[in-house]
Design a protein around this motif. Structure first.
Motif, PDB file in Angstrom:
ATOM      1  N   LYS A 206       0.842  -1.179  -0.063  1.00  0.00           N
ATOM      2  CA  LYS A 206       0.110   0.030  -0.050  1.00  0.00           C
ATOM      3  C   LYS A 206       0.728   1.428  -0.031  1.00  0.00           C
ATOM      4  O   LYS A 206       0.272   2.383  -0.006  1.00  0.00           O
ATOM      5  CB  LYS A 206      -1.155   0.183   1.266  1.00  0.00           C
ATOM      6  CG  LYS A 206      -2.028  -1.155   1.355  1.00  0.00           C
ATOM      7  CD  LYS A 206      -2.792  -1.099   2.173  1.00  0.00           C
ATOM      8  CE  LYS A 206      -3.736  -2.127   2.527  1.00  0.00           C
ATOM      9  NZ  LYS A 206      -4.506  -2.311   3.604  1.00  0.00           N
ATOM     10  N   ASN A 207       2.361   1.028   0.127  1.00  0.00           N
ATOM     11  CA  ASN A 207       3.164   2.197   0.211  1.00  0.00           C
ATOM     12  C   ASN A 207       3.845   2.241  -1.293  1.00  0.00           C
ATOM     13  O   ASN A 207       5.039   2.583  -1.246  1.00  0.00           O
ATOM     14  CB  ASN A 207       3.923   2.202   1.318  1.00  0.00           C
ATOM     15  CG  ASN A 207       3.274   1.954   2.603  1.00  0.00           C
ATOM     16  OD1 ASN A 207       2.478   2.992   3.183  1.00  0.00           O
ATOM     17  ND2 ASN A 207       3.523   0.950   3.572  1.00  0.00           N
ATOM     18  N   LYS A 208       3.263   2.375  -2.303  1.00  0.00           N
ATOM     19  CA  LYS A 208       3.850   2.541  -3.550  1.00  0.00           C
ATOM     20  C   LYS A 208       4.661   3.761  -3.786  1.00  0.00           C
ATOM     21  O   LYS A 208       5.418   3.830  -4.633  1.00  0.00           O
ATOM     22  CB  LYS A 208       2.842   2.370  -4.811  1.00  0.00           C
ATOM     23  CG  LYS A 208       2.480   0.853  -4.581  1.00  0.00           C
ATOM     24  CD  LYS A 208       1.376   0.644  -5.756  1.00  0.00           C
ATOM     25  CE  LYS A 208       0.718  -0.901  -5.822  1.00  0.00           C
ATOM     26  NZ  LYS A 208      -0.296  -1.003  -6.918  1.00  0.00           N
ATOM     27  N   GLU A 209       4.241   5.082  -2.915  1.00  0.00           N
ATOM     28  CA  GLU A 209       4.941   6.126  -3.120  1.00  0.00           C
ATOM     29  C   GLU A 209       6.255   6.272  -2.589  1.00  0.00           C
ATOM     30  O   GLU A 209       6.886   7.039  -2.694  1.00  0.00           O
ATOM     31  CB  GLU A 209       3.991   7.176  -2.600  1.00  0.00           C
ATOM     32  CG  GLU A 209       3.783   7.295  -1.072  1.00  0.00           C
ATOM     33  CD  GLU A 209       2.704   6.240  -0.748  1.00  0.00           C
ATOM     34  OE1 GLU A 209       2.767   6.201   0.561  1.00  0.00           O
ATOM     35  OE2 GLU A 209       2.223   5.652  -1.432  1.00  0.00           O
ATOM     36  N   ARG A 210       6.341   5.303  -1.539  1.00  0.00           N
ATOM     37  CA  ARG A 210       8.011   5.236  -1.073  1.00  0.00           C
ATOM     38  C   ARG A 210       8.986   4.817  -1.848  1.00  0.00           C
ATOM     39  O   ARG A 210       8.680   4.248  -2.938  1.00  0.00           O
ATOM     40  CB  ARG A 210       7.730   4.314  -0.012  1.00  0.00           C
ATOM     41  CG  ARG A 210       6.792   4.587   1.365  1.00  0.00           C
ATOM     42  CD  ARG A 210       6.631   3.393   2.309  1.00  0.00           C
ATOM     43  NE  ARG A 210       7.938   3.287   3.034  1.00  0.00           N
ATOM     44  CZ  ARG A 210       8.262   2.164   3.793  1.00  0.00           C
ATOM     45  NH1 ARG A 210       7.269   1.074   3.890  1.00  0.00           N
ATOM     46  NH2 ARG A 210       9.514   1.939   4.262  1.00  0.00           N
ATOM     47  N   HIS A 211      10.211   5.078  -1.558  1.00  0.00           N
ATOM     48  CA  HIS A 211      11.310   4.918  -2.526  1.00  0.00           C
ATOM     49  C   HIS A 211      11.799   3.505  -2.402  1.00  0.00           C
ATOM     50  O   HIS A 211      11.382   3.004  -1.149  1.00  0.00           O
ATOM     51  CB  HIS A 211      12.505   5.944  -1.981  1.00  0.00           C
ATOM     52  CG  HIS A 211      13.586   5.959  -2.914  1.00  0.00           C
ATOM     53  ND1 HIS A 211      14.448   4.951  -3.102  1.00  0.00           N
ATOM     54  CD2 HIS A 211      13.860   6.752  -3.869  1.00  0.00           C
ATOM     55  CE1 HIS A 211      15.425   5.140  -4.004  1.00  0.00           C
ATOM     56  NE2 HIS A 211      14.998   6.503  -4.517  1.00  0.00           N
ATOM     57  N   GLU A 218      13.293  -1.887   4.676  1.00  0.00           N
ATOM     58  CA  GLU A 218      12.222  -2.516   5.644  1.00  0.00           C
ATOM     59  C   GLU A 218      12.217  -3.911   5.272  1.00  0.00           C
ATOM     60  O   GLU A 218      12.146  -4.681   6.620  1.00  0.00           O
ATOM     61  CB  GLU A 218      10.903  -1.794   4.969  1.00  0.00           C
ATOM     62  CG  GLU A 218       9.802  -2.588   5.849  1.00  0.00           C
ATOM     63  CD  GLU A 218       8.283  -2.003   5.361  1.00  0.00           C
ATOM     64  OE1 GLU A 218       7.592  -2.296   6.058  1.00  0.00           O
ATOM     65  OE2 GLU A 218       8.355  -1.489   4.111  1.00  0.00           O
ATOM     66  N   GLY A 219      12.465  -4.658   4.256  1.00  0.00           N
ATOM     67  CA  GLY A 219      12.690  -6.115   4.228  1.00  0.00           C
ATOM     68  C   GLY A 219      13.931  -6.654   5.006  1.00  0.00           C
ATOM     69  O   GLY A 219      13.780  -7.650   5.589  1.00  0.00           O
ATOM     70  N   HIS A 348       2.462  -8.272   3.095  1.00  0.00           N
ATOM     71  CA  HIS A 348       3.102  -7.054   2.418  1.00  0.00           C
ATOM     72  C   HIS A 348       4.752  -6.938   2.268  1.00  0.00           C
ATOM     73  O   HIS A 348       5.333  -6.456   1.664  1.00  0.00           O
ATOM     74  CB  HIS A 348       2.767  -5.674   3.353  1.00  0.00           C
ATOM     75  CG  HIS A 348       3.558  -5.577   4.527  1.00  0.00           C
ATOM     76  ND1 HIS A 348       3.134  -6.219   5.626  1.00  0.00           N
ATOM     77  CD2 HIS A 348       4.599  -4.607   5.039  1.00  0.00           C
ATOM     78  CE1 HIS A 348       3.819  -6.011   6.780  1.00  0.00           C
ATOM     79  NE2 HIS A 348       4.693  -4.906   6.336  1.00  0.00           N
ATOM     80  N   LEU A 349       5.291  -8.142   3.012  1.00  0.00           N
ATOM     81  CA  LEU A 349       6.800  -8.083   3.084  1.00  0.00           C
ATOM     82  C   LEU A 349       7.056  -9.494   2.208  1.00  0.00           C
ATOM     83  O   LEU A 349       8.436  -9.821   2.052  1.00  0.00           O
ATOM     84  CB  LEU A 349       7.431  -8.231   4.355  1.00  0.00           C
ATOM     85  CG  LEU A 349       7.528  -6.923   4.988  1.00  0.00           C
ATOM     86  CD1 LEU A 349       7.890  -6.979   6.474  1.00  0.00           C
ATOM     87  CD2 LEU A 349       8.275  -5.934   4.145  1.00  0.00           C
ATOM     88  N   ARG A 350       6.205 -10.495   2.084  1.00  0.00           N
ATOM     89  CA  ARG A 350       6.525 -11.775   1.510  1.00  0.00           C
ATOM     90  C   ARG A 350       7.507 -11.424   0.289  1.00  0.00           C
ATOM     91  O   ARG A 350       8.445 -12.532   0.197  1.00  0.00           O
ATOM     92  CB  ARG A 350       5.367 -12.633   1.238  1.00  0.00           C
ATOM     93  CG  ARG A 350       5.664 -13.907   0.909  1.00  0.00           C
ATOM     94  CD  ARG A 350       4.438 -15.066   0.984  1.00  0.00           C
ATOM     95  NE  ARG A 350       3.901 -15.140   2.341  1.00  0.00           N
ATOM     96  CZ  ARG A 350       3.007 -14.593   2.603  1.00  0.00           C
ATOM     97  NH1 ARG A 350       2.106 -13.669   2.060  1.00  0.00           N
ATOM     98  NH2 ARG A 350       2.654 -14.705   4.099  1.00  0.00           N
ATOM     99  N   GLY A 351       7.235 -10.741  -0.718  1.00  0.00           N
ATOM    100  CA  GLY A 351       8.033 -10.761  -2.082  1.00  0.00           C
ATOM    101  C   GLY A 351       9.572 -10.345  -1.618  1.00  0.00           C
ATOM    102  O   GLY A 351      10.557 -10.802  -2.166  1.00  0.00           O
ATOM    103  N   ARG A 352       9.636  -9.389  -0.703  1.00  0.00           N
ATOM    104  CA  ARG A 352      10.927  -9.080  -0.342  1.00  0.00           C
ATOM    105  C   ARG A 352      11.810 -10.207   0.560  1.00  0.00           C
ATOM    106  O   ARG A 352      12.986 -10.247   0.012  1.00  0.00           O
ATOM    107  CB  ARG A 352      10.901  -7.837   0.596  1.00  0.00           C
ATOM    108  CG  ARG A 352      10.836  -6.310  -0.387  1.00  0.00           C
ATOM    109  CD  ARG A 352      10.267  -5.074   0.277  1.00  0.00           C
ATOM    110  NE  ARG A 352       8.833  -5.100   0.671  1.00  0.00           N
ATOM    111  CZ  ARG A 352       8.326  -4.239   1.287  1.00  0.00           C
ATOM    112  NH1 ARG A 352       9.096  -3.167   1.629  1.00  0.00           N
ATOM    113  NH2 ARG A 352       6.769  -4.283   1.257  1.00  0.00           N
ATOM    114  N   VAL A 353      10.868 -11.020   1.096  1.00  0.00           N
ATOM    115  CA  VAL A 353      11.639 -11.663   1.912  1.00  0.00           C
ATOM    116  C   VAL A 353      12.132 -13.015   1.086  1.00  0.00           C
ATOM    117  O   VAL A 353      13.502 -13.539   1.110  1.00  0.00           O
ATOM    118  CB  VAL A 353      10.840 -12.567   3.107  1.00  0.00           C
ATOM    119  CG1 VAL A 353      11.476 -13.912   3.794  1.00  0.00           C
ATOM    120  CG2 VAL A 353      10.500 -11.436   4.236  1.00  0.00           C
TER     121      VAL A 353
END
Length: 415
Positions: A206-211, A218-219, A348-353
């Protein structure tokens, strides 16, 4: 400690009750056979083209350099966009890569540098496809049937590992390698077609505006602050670096030690796949117990010890038996690591993990492939197995003893 284990009883086909996963799984059945046809055929083609284990290792390195560079970025993309569409685009591009290689070989224009460039293109696609595809599974089946779905995916992956190399070896001996690469290109169309009909409620950040840098950090912070995830990924890095160089080690063992043709090599790879298939079926049956630490380390240590045994002199069938057991150990380790990471990762973090998993499982492969290729160039196939198995065993045991306090806690690998 939060208990996230599935609560249902033993059902080895539980994940197939979900229509979307059933479609995706069916498409993968065909596509993965093509993948293994090309894996075996490309390794043999390079050996025949160059005669050099080092140059074979360089192809493997070039294939995984993009994974090393792009994985963390790809994980953020996987969390931001439609996973279904991203997997479709990557699968189509991989199919085009296979068709290009088939055309070059068929027309007699294929050179070693062509294989290097196409291996890099494959690596770019893999960097985005792997974490996206793995984190997409939970959207189709939910956490309750996640380990079962991973085990079933592992079963078809390794079923393809039985059929693919044998078909690839036969195709190369009978018709030449161009047919093997063409068949792989066609196989991608099946999974792309299946994905057209997959319907899921997709989860995106939900935070697509973040860099991108903020989301990557975060991940990484989540991994650092979650002991179960950190321990599992540490082991994945060690095993990925040293004990998963089999695409480099086995062709040299088959050709230079066992004096086999492409068909004999293909059969060895198929037997390794048969062991992994049996291991995956066992995991699917017991998947309702969830991932356990003993399975994770037991599979990893067995994987390295069997490689040490392969450094000894062998006849063809004794080597084949060890490769069968190697396949069983590999799938026990890898499916348990994959499941434990996904169970512990929030949506929301699964792709990064999973991108960090891909980075450590495949991104370190360039270093591992060069390590294995150099060892074999200097000391032959036995030296390669000894170096890779020995380094992997030392690393796995160091992590086991370094985390012995955690091992004394409940066995389930969870946050």
């Amino acid at each position: 400690m939060k208990d996230t284990r599935p609560t249902t009883g033993a059902n080895p086909l539980a994940a197939l009750s979900h229509r979307s996963f059933r479609l995706f799984w069916s498409g993968q059945c065909v596509s993965l056979i093509g993948t293994w046809i090309q894996r075996a055929s490309q390794a043999w083609l390079v050996l025949e083209m160059t005669g050099s284990p080092f140059l074979l290792g360089l192809v493997g390195a070039m294939q995984f350099v993009p994974v090393l560079i792009l994985s963390l970025f790809a994980g953020v993309v996987a969390d931001r966009v439609s996973k279904r569409k991203l997997v479709m685009y990557m699968q189509l591009t991989l199919g085009v890569q296979a068709f290009i290689l088939a055309a070059l070989v068929y027309t007699g224009r294929a050179q070693y540098w062509h294989v290097l460039v196409l291996a890099m293109l494959q690596g770019i696609c893999t960097a985005f496809d792997t974490p996206t595809r793995q984190s997409f599974i939970v959207e189709m089946v939910g956490k309750e049937h996640l380990m079962n779905a991973i085990a079933l995916n592992s079963a078809i992956f390794n079923g393809a590992r039985i059929i693919g190399p044998a078909l690839g070896g036969f195709a190369m001996d009978a018709f030449g390698p161009a047919l093997a690469f063409f068949l792989n290109g066609v196989s991608y169309l099946f999974v792309v077609g299946a994905l057209f009909f997959v319907k899921v409620q997709e989860t995106t950040s939900k935070n697509k505006e973040r860099h991108f840098k903020q989301e990557i950090l975060e991940g990484l912070k989540f991994v650092k602050d979650t002991p179960a995830v950190r321990e599992t990924l540490s082991l994945v890095g060690v095993i990925g670096m040293f004990a998963l160089n089999l695409s480099i080690l086995v062709p040299v063992l088959a050709r230079d030690v066992l004096r086999q043709s492409a068909s004999g090599y293909g059969l060895l790879m198929s037997l390794m796949g048969a062991g992994a298939l049996l291991g995956a079926a066992t995991l699917a049956w017991f998947s309702h117990h969830g991932p356990k630490r003993q399975l994770l380390y037991g599979g990893a240590i067995a994987l390295t010890v069997i490689q040490l045994a392969l450094a000894l002199p062998h006849a063809y069938w004794s080597a084949a038996v060890l490769l069968f057991l190697l396949g069983w150990a590999q799938i026990t380790y890898s499916a348990t690591a994959n499941s434990s990471l996904q169970v512990n990762a929030p949506n929301h973090l699964r792709g990064r993990v999973m991108s960090i998993y891909s980075l450590l499982n495949g991104g370190v492969t360039p270093v591992g492939n060069l390590f294995a290729g150099t060892a074999m160039s200097l000391y032959g196939a036995s030296g390669g197995f000894l170096a890779c198995g020995g380094a992997g065993l030392i690393g796995a045991l160091a992590l086991w003893y370094g985390n012995k306090r955690r091992a004394a806690k409940p066995q389930h690998i969870e946050a």
